[in-house]
Design a protein around this motif. Structure first.
Motif, short mmCIF file in Angstrom:
data_model
loop_
_atom_site.label_atom_id
_atom_site.label_comp_id
_atom_site.label_asym_id
_atom_site.label_seq_id
_atom_site.Cartn_x
_atom_site.Cartn_y
_atom_site.Cartn_z
N LEU A 127 -7.40 4.81 -24.18
CA LEU A 127 -7.44 3.91 -25.34
C LEU A 127 -6.52 2.72 -25.06
O LEU A 127 -5.47 2.88 -24.45
N THR A 132 -5.37 12.17 -15.95
CA THR A 132 -5.02 11.23 -17.03
C THR A 132 -4.54 9.90 -16.46
O THR A 132 -4.84 8.85 -17.00
N GLU A 139 -13.21 18.35 -26.57
CA GLU A 139 -14.10 17.84 -27.62
C GLU A 139 -13.39 17.10 -28.74
O GLU A 139 -13.69 17.32 -29.92
N HIS A 140 -12.46 16.22 -28.37
CA HIS A 140 -11.84 15.40 -29.41
C HIS A 140 -12.79 14.27 -29.80
O HIS A 140 -13.72 13.93 -29.06
N THR A 141 -12.55 13.72 -30.98
CA THR A 141 -13.33 12.56 -31.42
C THR A 141 -12.37 11.41 -31.72
O THR A 141 -11.19 11.62 -31.97
N ILE A 142 -12.93 10.20 -31.69
CA ILE A 142 -12.12 8.99 -31.81
C ILE A 142 -12.68 8.12 -32.92
O ILE A 142 -13.89 7.96 -33.02
N THR A 143 -11.82 7.61 -33.76
CA THR A 143 -12.26 6.70 -34.81
C THR A 143 -11.45 5.41 -34.73
O THR A 143 -10.22 5.43 -34.85
N HIS A 144 -12.14 4.30 -34.51
CA HIS A 144 -11.47 3.00 -34.49
C HIS A 144 -11.37 2.51 -35.93
O HIS A 144 -12.37 2.41 -36.63
N VAL A 193 -3.61 7.77 -22.95
CA VAL A 193 -4.68 8.71 -22.59
C VAL A 193 -4.56 9.97 -23.45
O VAL A 193 -3.48 10.52 -23.62
N VAL A 194 -5.69 10.38 -24.03
CA VAL A 194 -5.74 11.57 -24.87
C VAL A 194 -6.51 12.65 -24.13
O VAL A 194 -7.59 12.38 -23.59
N SER A 195 -5.97 13.84 -24.13
CA SER A 195 -6.63 14.95 -23.47
C SER A 195 -6.76 16.09 -24.46
O SER A 195 -5.78 16.46 -25.11
N GLY A 196 -7.97 16.63 -24.61
CA GLY A 196 -8.16 17.74 -25.55
C GLY A 196 -9.65 18.00 -25.67
O GLY A 196 -10.43 17.07 -25.79
#
Lengths: 153, 153
Positions: B45, B86, B123-128, B118-121
């Protein structure tokens, strides 16, 4: 990284949660991030760009704590991290960064904020990729933990 | 959001993966994000701040695809998303945004980049969280999917 730089972020989160949700969180000792990893279930992330520097901030909540904050703000408790919760986390991220930005601008340290991004996912971890030190600020509450991480090049 | 704005990001990711990993990905039709959610296992991100605008970008990979890219770059395949992966995702995020930034600057659209996160996990989801439209660009490959999302106020 100096305390005068860390404290504005730390006190902003405490103030935002007291004001918005009448919820008390206890700051633990801030530390340069080495081994401790902030694991959480919902995080707000924001980029910062200044004339002399750039960086990033994250605010991470454990699910129970995020749901409790929602419940206190709305009077209703969501059963999981839904769109309302991610909206709230995005808003908290903006408010914490904006609050710290005002205090730091008075000290001559200027930056502009990008728009926030919220990540949702069980026990995700966050890594700030920057040349600078990463400062981790843990918080305790009776509903779970929160973390702020900040990092500037 | 116009194609001249979306294409620099799209072609940057294709070029970066071809150059760094000799890996081909196929862009699918970009769309204004409404229902489709980019679920992934590792995401880079980055915040963007310009004189007239601000925004955010994310690049999300499914685990298999991220590990395949690593394997092609290093000659060794990590068994999970570790610090090397990452680092690589942070670097790809910088390169994709930097590549698009150069093309867009020539068209008179300027912005500066914050540092990547950097996000690691699983099946994470991202919302802008932004006032503007969110553009979702899906990519297919034989090793899994990738997504770019961009958003400007």
């Amino acid at each position: 990284m100096r305390a005068e730089f860390v404290n504005p972020f730390l006190s902003s989160l405490v103030n935002v949660l007291t004001t918005m949700a009448q919820l008390e969180i206890t700051p633990k000792k801030p530390q340069v991030k080495k081994t401790e990893i902030a694991k959480g279930d919902v995080s707000g992330l924001i980029g910062m760009v200044g004339p002399k520097t750039k960086g990033s901030l994250s605010v991470t909540f454990e699910e129970e704590l995020a749901l409790e904050i929602m419940s206190r703000m709305l009077g209703e408790r969501p059963t999981s991290i839904d769109a309302d919760v991610t909206d709230m986390v995005g808003e908290i991220t903006n408010m914490v960064t904006g609050g710290a930005k005002r205090i730091l601008a008075e000290k001559g340290f200027d930056f502009e904020m990008a728009t926030p991004i919220v990540v949702s996912g069980k026990e995700h971890t966050i890594t700030h990729k920057s040349e600078g030190q990463i400062i981790l600020m843990p918080f305790d509450s009776e509903f779970g933990r929160a973390y702020i991480e900040i990092c500037f090049d």
